[in-house]
Write a protein that holds these residues in place. Structure first.
Motif, PDB file in Angstrom:
ATOM      1  N   ARG A  54       0.588  -1.125   0.113  1.00 52.87           N
ATOM      2  CA  ARG A  54       0.048  -0.237   0.194  1.00 52.87           C
ATOM      3  C   ARG A  54       0.804   1.021   0.279  1.00 52.87           C
ATOM      4  O   ARG A  54       0.848   2.430  -0.979  1.00 52.87           O
ATOM      5  N   THR A  55       2.523   0.860   0.981  1.00 51.67           N
ATOM      6  CA  THR A  55       2.875   2.572   0.734  1.00 51.67           C
ATOM      7  C   THR A  55       3.169   2.689  -0.628  1.00 51.67           C
ATOM      8  O   THR A  55       3.864   3.659  -1.376  1.00 51.67           O
ATOM      9  N   LYS A  56       3.860   1.374  -1.561  1.00 49.73           N
ATOM     10  CA  LYS A  56       4.007   1.656  -2.889  1.00 49.73           C
ATOM     11  C   LYS A  56       2.947   2.085  -3.483  1.00 49.73           C
ATOM     12  O   LYS A  56       3.097   2.870  -4.226  1.00 49.73           O
ATOM     13  N   ALA A  57       1.977   1.931  -3.923  1.00 52.69           N
ATOM     14  CA  ALA A  57       0.487   2.332  -4.341  1.00 52.69           C
ATOM     15  C   ALA A  57       0.105   3.225  -3.956  1.00 52.69           C
ATOM     16  O   ALA A  57       0.142   4.397  -4.967  1.00 52.69           O
ATOM     17  N   ARG A  58       0.661   4.197  -2.996  1.00 53.36           N
ATOM     18  CA  ARG A  58       0.125   5.850  -2.202  1.00 53.36           C
ATOM     19  C   ARG A  58       1.307   6.571  -3.314  1.00 53.36           C
ATOM     20  O   ARG A  58       1.462   7.412  -3.656  1.00 53.36           O
ATOM     21  N   LYS A  59       2.473   5.970  -3.687  1.00 58.67           N
ATOM     22  CA  LYS A  59       3.737   6.840  -4.113  1.00 58.67           C
ATOM     23  C   LYS A  59       3.242   6.520  -5.429  1.00 58.67           C
ATOM     24  O   LYS A  59       3.610   7.417  -6.348  1.00 58.67           O
ATOM     25  N   ARG A  60       2.631   5.667  -6.273  1.00 59.50           N
ATOM     26  CA  ARG A  60       2.337   5.475  -7.619  1.00 59.50           C
ATOM     27  C   ARG A  60       1.180   6.692  -8.328  1.00 59.50           C
ATOM     28  O   ARG A  60       1.251   7.008  -8.854  1.00 59.50           O
ATOM     29  N   ALA A  61       0.599   6.404  -6.663  1.00 54.62           N
ATOM     30  CA  ALA A  61      -0.645   7.873  -7.577  1.00 54.62           C
ATOM     31  C   ALA A  61      -0.317   9.044  -6.797  1.00 54.62           C
ATOM     32  O   ALA A  61      -0.722   9.376  -7.748  1.00 54.62           O
ATOM     33  N   LEU A  62       0.766   9.355  -6.312  1.00 53.84           N
ATOM     34  CA  LEU A  62       1.008  10.499  -6.028  1.00 53.84           C
ATOM     35  C   LEU A  62       1.714  10.940  -7.496  1.00 53.84           C
ATOM     36  O   LEU A  62       2.052  11.752  -7.899  1.00 53.84           O
ATOM     37  N   PRO A  66      -4.997   6.868  11.123  1.00 53.86           N
ATOM     38  CA  PRO A  66      -3.102   7.319  12.165  1.00 53.86           C
ATOM     39  C   PRO A  66      -2.151   6.589  10.352  1.00 53.86           C
ATOM     40  O   PRO A  66      -1.247   6.838  10.455  1.00 53.86           O
ATOM     41  N   VAL A  67      -2.822   4.864  10.112  1.00 55.80           N
ATOM     42  CA  VAL A  67      -2.016   4.864   8.934  1.00 55.80           C
ATOM     43  C   VAL A  67      -1.857   5.778   7.659  1.00 55.80           C
ATOM     44  O   VAL A  67      -1.397   5.815   6.842  1.00 55.80           O
ATOM     45  N   ALA A  68      -3.428   6.668   7.975  1.00 57.00           N
ATOM     46  CA  ALA A  68      -3.163   7.328   6.595  1.00 57.00           C
ATOM     47  C   ALA A  68      -2.242   8.769   6.460  1.00 57.00           C
ATOM     48  O   ALA A  68      -1.788   9.215   5.870  1.00 57.00           O
ATOM     49  N   ILE A  69      -2.518   8.946   7.748  1.00 58.34           N
ATOM     50  CA  ILE A  69      -1.327  10.273   8.254  1.00 58.34           C
ATOM     51  C   ILE A  69      -0.188   9.942   8.334  1.00 58.34           C
ATOM     52  O   ILE A  69       0.509  10.477   7.425  1.00 58.34           O
ATOM     53  N   THR A  70       0.168   8.558   8.708  1.00 52.65           N
ATOM     54  CA  THR A  70       1.538   7.850   8.857  1.00 52.65           C
ATOM     55  C   THR A  70       1.916   7.839   7.784  1.00 52.65           C
ATOM     56  O   THR A  70       3.119   8.381   7.455  1.00 52.65           O
ATOM     57  N   GLU A  71       0.934   7.511   6.712  1.00 51.14           N
ATOM     58  CA  GLU A  71       2.225   6.794   5.159  1.00 51.14           C
ATOM     59  C   GLU A  71       1.780   8.170   4.605  1.00 51.14           C
ATOM     60  O   GLU A  71       2.849   9.025   4.105  1.00 51.14           O
ATOM     61  N   ALA A  72       1.269   9.594   4.865  1.00 52.49           N
ATOM     62  CA  ALA A  72       1.409  10.960   4.061  1.00 52.49           C
ATOM     63  C   ALA A  72       2.466  11.085   4.477  1.00 52.49           C
ATOM     64  O   ALA A  72       3.444  12.209   3.861  1.00 52.49           O
ATOM     65  N   VAL A  73       2.554  11.741   6.023  1.00 57.09           N
ATOM     66  CA  VAL A  73       3.741  12.197   6.723  1.00 57.09           C
ATOM     67  C   VAL A  73       5.290  11.475   5.634  1.00 57.09           C
ATOM     68  O   VAL A  73       6.147  12.193   5.704  1.00 57.09           O
ATOM     69  N   ASN A 125       0.783  16.488   9.240  1.00 56.02           N
ATOM     70  CA  ASN A 125       0.254  15.903   9.897  1.00 56.02           C
ATOM     71  C   ASN A 125      -0.956  16.956  10.330  1.00 56.02           C
ATOM     72  O   ASN A 125      -1.259  16.304  11.064  1.00 56.02           O
ATOM     73  N   GLY A 126      -0.045  18.091  10.603  1.00 51.92           N
ATOM     74  CA  GLY A 126      -0.995  18.805  11.547  1.00 51.92           C
ATOM     75  C   GLY A 126      -2.428  19.463  10.111  1.00 51.92           C
ATOM     76  O   GLY A 126      -3.792  18.954  10.843  1.00 51.92           O
ATOM     77  N   VAL A 127      -2.246  19.415   9.381  1.00 50.51           N
ATOM     78  CA  VAL A 127      -3.620  19.244   8.511  1.00 50.51           C
ATOM     79  C   VAL A 127      -4.770  18.374   8.651  1.00 50.51           C
ATOM     80  O   VAL A 127      -5.619  17.713   9.062  1.00 50.51           O
ATOM     81  N   LEU A 128      -3.688  16.831   8.217  1.00 54.78           N
ATOM     82  CA  LEU A 128      -4.729  15.877   8.569  1.00 54.78           C
ATOM     83  C   LEU A 128      -5.101  15.570  10.171  1.00 54.78           C
ATOM     84  O   LEU A 128      -5.828  14.497   9.599  1.00 54.78           O
ATOM     85  N   GLY A 129      -3.858  15.620  10.912  1.00 54.64           N
ATOM     86  CA  GLY A 129      -4.641  15.459  12.154  1.00 54.64           C
ATOM     87  C   GLY A 129      -6.027  16.826  11.930  1.00 54.64           C
ATOM     88  O   GLY A 129      -6.855  15.783  13.098  1.00 54.64           O
ATOM     89  N   ARG A 130      -5.938  17.256  11.141  1.00 55.13           N
ATOM     90  CA  ARG A 130      -7.427  18.750  12.382  1.00 55.13           C
ATOM     91  C   ARG A 130      -8.317  17.385  11.325  1.00 55.13           C
ATOM     92  O   ARG A 130      -9.798  16.991  11.644  1.00 55.13           O
ATOM     93  N   ILE A 131      -7.973  17.525  10.217  1.00 50.08           N
ATOM     94  CA  ILE A 131      -9.604  16.555   9.068  1.00 50.08           C
ATOM     95  C   ILE A 131      -9.369  15.682  10.006  1.00 50.08           C
ATOM     96  O   ILE A 131     -11.544  15.032  10.375  1.00 50.08           O
ATOM     97  N   ALA A 132      -8.952  14.018  10.372  1.00 49.65           N
ATOM     98  CA  ALA A 132      -9.439  13.383  11.016  1.00 49.65           C
ATOM     99  C   ALA A 132     -10.173  13.517  12.606  1.00 49.65           C
ATOM    100  O   ALA A 132     -10.982  12.614  12.791  1.00 49.65           O
ATOM    101  N   ASP A 133      -9.375  14.898  13.384  1.00 46.17           N
ATOM    102  CA  ASP A 133     -10.248  15.128  13.807  1.00 46.17           C
ATOM    103  C   ASP A 133     -12.227  15.233  13.843  1.00 46.17           C
ATOM    104  O   ASP A 133     -13.016  14.997  15.023  1.00 46.17           O
ATOM    105  N   LEU A 136      -2.235  15.395   0.794  1.00 44.26           N
ATOM    106  CA  LEU A 136      -2.651  15.791   1.308  1.00 44.26           C
ATOM    107  C   LEU A 136      -4.086  15.567   0.850  1.00 44.26           C
ATOM    108  O   LEU A 136      -5.068  14.765   1.663  1.00 44.26           O
ATOM    109  N   ARG A 137      -4.709  15.629  -0.680  1.00 51.61           N
ATOM    110  CA  ARG A 137      -5.672  15.004  -1.311  1.00 51.61           C
ATOM    111  C   ARG A 137      -5.490  13.639  -0.978  1.00 51.61           C
ATOM    112  O   ARG A 137      -6.768  12.936  -0.959  1.00 51.61           O
ATOM    113  N   ILE A 138      -4.687  12.976  -1.292  1.00 52.85           N
ATOM    114  CA  ILE A 138      -4.679  11.694  -1.550  1.00 52.85           C
ATOM    115  C   ILE A 138      -5.509  11.330   0.475  1.00 52.85           C
ATOM    116  O   ILE A 138      -5.722  10.110   0.887  1.00 52.85           O
TER     117      ILE A 138
END
Length: 139
Positions: free
Chosen positions: A4-12, A99-106, A122-130, A83-85
């Protein structure tokens, strides 16, 4: 690197390339899936690209609201795409924990963007996750 990390990188890569070239991301996705000499595009990478494209207006609205002091256009392109991903995963991919989505993006920002990017994402995604559980009910 995990699948999934590779998939995120490929999507990026696909989303970044399409934006830089002014091309339709779905056309770039199709081209990359049909090209033998490019790295493969997994089903999860394709899901991320399609999801970001289909929900981009709402994603960008949320980013505008929660990226304090930053406009979408002013963000570095890699950060904007990550951030979009990340927002897509937070709100539309139920099998990925927030937390996984945020950590992977970070982590991708740590290796691919500026020194300040990991903290920013981390800040932006954390605010949205809240507020994600509330947002999911309104989608």
């Amino acid at each position: 690197m995990r699948a999934r990390t590779k998939a995120r990188k490929r999507a990026l890569d696909i989303l970044f390339e399409s934006e830089a070239r002014g091309e339709d991301p779905l056309e770039v996705l199709t081209q990359r899936r049909e090209t033998d000499d490019a790295p493969p595009v997994s089903d999860y990478a394709a899901l991320l690209v399609r999801g970001v494209v289909e929900n981009r207006e709402r994603i960008d609205q949320l980013l505008s609201e929660h990226a304090e002091g930053w406009t979408i256009a002013r963000m570095p392109a890699v950060d904007r795409t990550l951030l979009r991903i990340g927002v897509f995963e937070l709100l539309w991919v139920d099998e990925i924990d927030d937390p996984v989505a945020i950590t992977e993006a970070v982590e991708l920002a740590r290796t691919l963007s500026t020194d300040d990017s990991p903290r920013f994402l981390n800040g932006v995604l954390g605010r949205i996750a809240d507020i994600a559980s509330h947002l999911r009910t309104t989608l």
